[in-house]
Design a protein around this motif. Sequence first.
Motif, mmCIF file in Angstrom:
data_model
loop_
_atom_site.group_PDB
_atom_site.id
_atom_site.type_symbol
_atom_site.label_atom_id
_atom_site.label_comp_id
_atom_site.label_asym_id
_atom_site.label_seq_id
_atom_site.Cartn_x
_atom_site.Cartn_y
_atom_site.Cartn_z
ATOM 1 N N ILE A 206 0.814 -1.233 0.000
ATOM 2 C CA ILE A 206 0.000 0.000 0.000
ATOM 3 C C ILE A 206 0.840 1.273 0.000
ATOM 4 C CG2 ILE A 206 -2.091 -1.000 1.016
ATOM 5 C CD1 ILE A 206 -1.059 0.027 3.765
ATOM 6 N N ASP A 207 2.182 1.153 0.105
ATOM 7 C CA ASP A 207 2.983 2.393 0.002
ATOM 8 C C ASP A 207 4.393 2.080 -0.473
ATOM 9 O OD1 ASP A 207 4.397 1.467 2.211
ATOM 10 O OD2 ASP A 207 3.338 2.739 3.647
ATOM 11 N N ASP A 208 5.154 3.141 -0.651
ATOM 12 C CA ASP A 208 6.507 2.952 -1.188
ATOM 13 C C ASP A 208 7.486 2.464 -0.126
ATOM 14 O OD1 ASP A 208 6.694 5.177 0.323
ATOM 15 O OD2 ASP A 208 7.364 6.533 -1.278
ATOM 16 N N GLN A 209 6.999 2.356 1.127
ATOM 17 C CA GLN A 209 7.839 1.813 2.195
ATOM 18 C C GLN A 209 7.776 0.279 2.230
ATOM 19 O OE1 GLN A 209 9.538 4.120 4.390
ATOM 20 N NE2 GLN A 209 8.887 5.341 2.612
ATOM 21 N N GLY A 210 6.994 -0.269 1.344
ATOM 22 C CA GLY A 210 6.861 -1.727 1.323
ATOM 23 C C GLY A 210 5.927 -2.244 2.398
ATOM 24 N N ARG A 211 4.993 -1.401 2.833
ATOM 25 C CA ARG A 211 4.004 -1.871 3.815
ATOM 26 C C ARG A 211 2.894 -2.603 3.072
ATOM 27 N NH1 ARG A 211 4.547 3.668 6.183
ATOM 28 N NH2 ARG A 211 5.932 3.455 7.975
ATOM 29 N N ILE A 212 2.432 -3.641 3.693
ATOM 30 C CA ILE A 212 1.484 -4.540 3.029
ATOM 31 C C ILE A 212 0.258 -4.719 3.910
ATOM 32 C CG2 ILE A 212 1.140 -6.952 2.279
ATOM 33 C CD1 ILE A 212 4.283 -6.909 1.799
ATOM 34 N N LEU A 213 -0.910 -4.545 3.304
ATOM 35 C CA LEU A 213 -2.161 -4.773 4.029
ATOM 36 C C LEU A 213 -2.601 -6.217 3.782
ATOM 37 C CD1 LEU A 213 -4.500 -3.501 5.670
ATOM 38 C CD2 LEU A 213 -5.555 -2.850 3.488
ATOM 39 N N THR A 214 -2.962 -6.891 4.851
ATOM 40 C CA THR A 214 -3.441 -8.275 4.726
ATOM 41 C C THR A 214 -4.455 -8.539 5.829
ATOM 42 O OG1 THR A 214 -2.738 -10.602 4.595
ATOM 43 C CG2 THR A 214 -1.476 -9.201 6.071
ATOM 44 N N ASN A 215 -4.865 -9.776 5.980
ATOM 45 C CA ASN A 215 -5.825 -10.120 7.037
ATOM 46 C C ASN A 215 -5.114 -10.433 8.347
ATOM 47 O OD1 ASN A 215 -8.022 -11.764 4.768
ATOM 48 N ND2 ASN A 215 -8.541 -9.983 5.986
ATOM 49 N N TYR A 216 -5.833 -10.147 9.433
ATOM 50 C CA TYR A 216 -5.353 -10.593 10.750
ATOM 51 C C TYR A 216 -5.221 -12.114 10.756
ATOM 52 C CZ TYR A 216 -5.391 -11.668 15.717
ATOM 53 O OH TYR A 216 -5.070 -12.162 16.960
ATOM 54 N N HIS A 217 -6.186 -12.777 10.135
ATOM 55 C CA HIS A 217 -6.130 -14.248 10.225
ATOM 56 C C HIS A 217 -5.042 -14.834 9.331
ATOM 57 C CE1 HIS A 217 -9.113 -14.361 6.757
ATOM 58 N NE2 HIS A 217 -8.402 -15.427 6.459
ATOM 59 N N VAL A 218 -4.394 -13.978 8.527
ATOM 60 C CA VAL A 218 -3.225 -14.437 7.766
ATOM 61 C C VAL A 218 -1.946 -14.155 8.560
ATOM 62 C CG1 VAL A 218 -1.823 -14.043 5.689
ATOM 63 C CG2 VAL A 218 -4.319 -14.187 5.514
ATOM 64 N N ALA A 219 -1.772 -12.886 8.959
ATOM 65 C CA ALA A 219 -0.461 -12.509 9.505
ATOM 66 C C ALA A 219 -0.487 -11.987 10.932
ATOM 67 C CB ALA A 219 0.186 -11.468 8.598
ATOM 68 N N GLY A 220 -1.705 -11.740 11.485
ATOM 69 C CA GLY A 220 -1.747 -11.329 12.884
ATOM 70 C C GLY A 220 -1.146 -12.453 13.704
ATOM 71 N N ARG A 221 -0.464 -12.173 14.762
ATOM 72 C CA ARG A 221 0.198 -13.181 15.624
ATOM 73 C C ARG A 221 1.364 -13.878 14.915
ATOM 74 N NH1 ARG A 221 -4.389 -17.149 16.666
ATOM 75 N NH2 ARG A 221 -5.047 -16.443 14.615
ATOM 76 N N ALA A 222 1.752 -13.368 13.704
ATOM 77 C CA ALA A 222 2.853 -14.035 12.990
ATOM 78 C C ALA A 222 4.180 -13.725 13.677
ATOM 79 C CB ALA A 222 2.887 -13.582 11.543
ATOM 80 N N VAL A 223 5.013 -14.732 13.780
ATOM 81 C CA VAL A 223 6.349 -14.516 14.334
ATOM 82 C C VAL A 223 7.402 -14.636 13.230
ATOM 83 C CG1 VAL A 223 5.799 -15.176 16.694
ATOM 84 C CG2 VAL A 223 6.440 -16.941 15.061
ATOM 85 N N GLU A 224 7.005 -15.103 12.079
ATOM 86 C CA GLU A 224 7.941 -15.213 10.964
ATOM 87 C C GLU A 224 7.141 -14.990 9.680
ATOM 88 O OE1 GLU A 224 10.568 -18.763 10.983
ATOM 89 O OE2 GLU A 224 9.932 -18.937 8.891
ATOM 90 N N ILE A 225 7.614 -14.057 8.846
ATOM 91 C CA ILE A 225 6.861 -13.731 7.619
ATOM 92 C C ILE A 225 7.840 -13.603 6.449
ATOM 93 C CG2 ILE A 225 5.226 -12.128 6.518
ATOM 94 C CD1 ILE A 225 4.596 -11.010 9.307
ATOM 95 N N TYR A 226 7.467 -14.164 5.326
ATOM 96 C CA TYR A 226 8.148 -13.889 4.053
ATOM 97 C C TYR A 226 7.080 -13.509 3.046
ATOM 98 C CZ TYR A 226 12.533 -15.822 5.710
ATOM 99 O OH TYR A 226 13.690 -16.036 6.418
#
Lengths: 488, 474
Positions: free
Chosen positions: B73-93
Amino acid sequence: MTHSRGLRFLAICIGAIWIAAAPLASAQNVNPTGVLREKVKPSLVAVKYTWANELQSRELVAAGIVVGDDGLVMFPLTMVTPLLIPDDQMKDFKIVIPSDTLDETEIDAVLVLRDERTGLAFVRPDPNSTSNAAVQWKPIQFVDALPQVGDPLYSVGLLPKTSGYRAFVTSAAMSAPLRGPVPQELVDGDLAGVGSPVFDAKGDAIGYVPMQGNQGPLLDNPEQPDDLPMVYSPAKMFVPASDFLWSLSPEPSADKPLVIPWIGCMELNGLDKELAEFVGLTNVPAVQIGDVVPNSPADRAGLKTKDIIIKMNGQPLERGDVPAEVQEILARKIMKMKVGDIVTLTVIHDRGDVPRDVTVTLEERPKQPHSARRFYAKDLGFVVREVVFIDTYHRKLPPSAEGVVIAMLRPQGPAAAAKLEINDMVTNMNGNPVTDIDEFKKDYQDFRTQNPRGAVVLVVSQLDGREQTINIQPPEEDGLSGGSGGGN
Amino acid sequence: MKHLVALLFCSIQSVLLAGCQGVAEPYPQATPQRVTAVIAKISPAVVRVDVAIAEYKDGKQNLIRGNGSGVIIDDQGRILTNYHVAGRAVEIYVILANQERVPAHLIGDDHWTDLAIIQMDPDAVRKRQITFSYAPLGESSTLQVGQDVMAFGTPYGLARTVTRGSISNIDRTLYDAMDEMNIDGYETGDFSNWIQMDVPINPGNSGGPLVDLSGNVVGINTRGGGQNLNFAIPIDTAKPVIRAILQSATKTKKGTVTRSDLGMDLLPLHELESFYDVGIDQGVLIDSVDRIGPAADAGARSQDILLSVNGVPTNVRFPEELAAVRRRLAVLPVGQPITMTVKREKQILNLTAIPVPLEGNLGEEKAFSHWGVTLRQVTRPYAVTNQLDDVSGVWITSESEGEPVERAQLQIGDVIHSINSKPVKDLAGFEDLYNHSIKQKDDRVLLEVQRGRDTFDAVLEVKKYAPATEPGDS
């Protein structure tokens, strides 16, 4: 199993010899099982009744034992468990007398008592019945005697209805006494079905077979009509007469309803070994109080939540086979006492406390759901009953809180469709506070008379204490007859 | 039948459009040119999100791997997704459209709206000279039923998947199914309605963008009802959540959305207006007042009709209107007195309540491996629904077989109120006492435990049953 089959085989062989040599031997020492079966058979009956609630009815049959000259019959409480079956839902009791040669005889009967203390229930021939045949009852007299481990035992029971209620006899030997809230004796061999008497070698009735394993109390289980659990996986435990004799003497009478005493500790927890050691009570059976009901006998006597009981009336508590049984033994002992009895409990609160004595005067147990009066709002498909202590206790409400409680819902009925749930406590109907079952019934019927098709708005308190507004639309079709009284 | 209706609608619309040459289209249609242009614009901003989520089970923290979708969603590489996808995530790629795989981390999340924001690791992006684009956020309030839309994402992990369909409803409430909608017990959907569409989405599409034919993100694909019945979070719901998360996130603390709560359940008044003697579209029924909470403190009662808060009407006739009123109540400043105007039978009362921060039923969770247990904070709603006396203590969410807590025969749901006679206020307080006990090398620990109305002591045999691992790894 193999051993018991062997015993039976032996019994049959002995029987054959006895027939051949009858003039030479007395029946008692040659064919104990055959003689016992004949002797006991007239005392074995089936107890039948109809369990009819607002939505359906079902006939149930269990094994009973004649214990009184007038035809008093004892049978397992599980057939009529108060936890499940309200007082008014048991109808048309019959004592069924089996016969090897004729049709069974049915005697109109009345329920005398459901004795929660011993797990027994009693019926008696209906004195007002005009159709009852004259019966010469042959009661069994139970005696408080317990054989030694290894001594022989016999049990005589009835096969299910599909097997013509035929009497059958089994043999076993005493194996081990077990400790617990209800003491039970383990046998090596087979016992007859639930509700059957157990005999020693002298032929004295010394106990009865309670519910256990996959043994149910029914003699005509419609779900398994051909099942013979008492034959294929026989009972292995019996309750000694010492545990229930006092329930028979004086003879139970419907004129003297059972008044069960209450101390007011809703939760009791036996101390496990680790906690006992931690609080310095190694090898001392002890029970921690989990909750003292406000204004109960225990509360007024000064008992507190988390107090640890170490003695009752100066005696150490009785140990069970596992810690959890200590509190059950204690609770059952209190249950067997009488309202007004004084109990002295010796307690500590923390490790190292000097034990203190607390004297509690037992009161009558609060009303239970099974004795609550009911009302069926048939058109909307819900049954309500009186509020009893446990309803307010679960919701943390004062015992004086008013309302009625949903006891039953017709599946797919308007109330069920509106998401009313069993155990909801109705506190308000159509904007008016609900006070009690009588007012509710009257208000409901009045409302229905004035508004045959009006929706009903209930405010309910759920078990978790949350409230909910339930708007029940009446059914579209005709036949809105209003509620029908189903209470006593 | 639905197909038939949709077809009929399309054909009538074609006739109308044909007969109204020169009239502006109400929304851009899916012409081949537009579709390819939108794909070219949006695809480089769509990512596959591979996560390891912390799950507390068997007395330990475990990692559960899964994947979903996201939109940059921006040039900083921020990404909007669902809580049920990445909320509580401890490791993300994240895997970009150009198939580059980049590490990312969680910036913040909000289970109430089922949204989370993650960010690609800026160092990795810079060092590897990774290029990406971001998608413009449109408006969901102007969407129209029947409008063509496209979904981008990675159904079943199949990256760079595009599907197409139309909007079926722009204001769907899943009010009746709210309890079943929760995400592992976390409430969701209280503060928003949903976009319903017939665009095919499948597991793995979650978190991906729903895009109009102008190439603007109008929703986040979130739930599949099966076949042609699917749901997206409106982007207008997401925008304030994004702002709040980005504003509150720090390097050490994940961003959240602060909402306030009055501690009461509201019920639409449809079909009950005459019963409560209120006008059509006037007020909302207070269905239940939490035993512990601001509304109870203010003297509100169930069956009161809440007419307004601080003079602003709170009218809810239909379930669809509930989320908007909840949103308005949720932005009341915490700690500042507000006036609830209620109708109680014939009376109109002004009650003063002080909003508290909104908490869900499930509080923070942690593992305490030396005792073989995972525990959660007791929140205010948890205390209310579990009939606890007050908002204190921690409750057992899982146990490790054979380890101290399970050996002491404690059960899931038991609330621990003290350790060695010292009261446990909350999860942090428990952690302090736990660490202290480990430091002291206690062989045995005394706990005070509540189970329903039952309160009892239990002794943990730590020396005897603790796992062989080093203690202190909570």
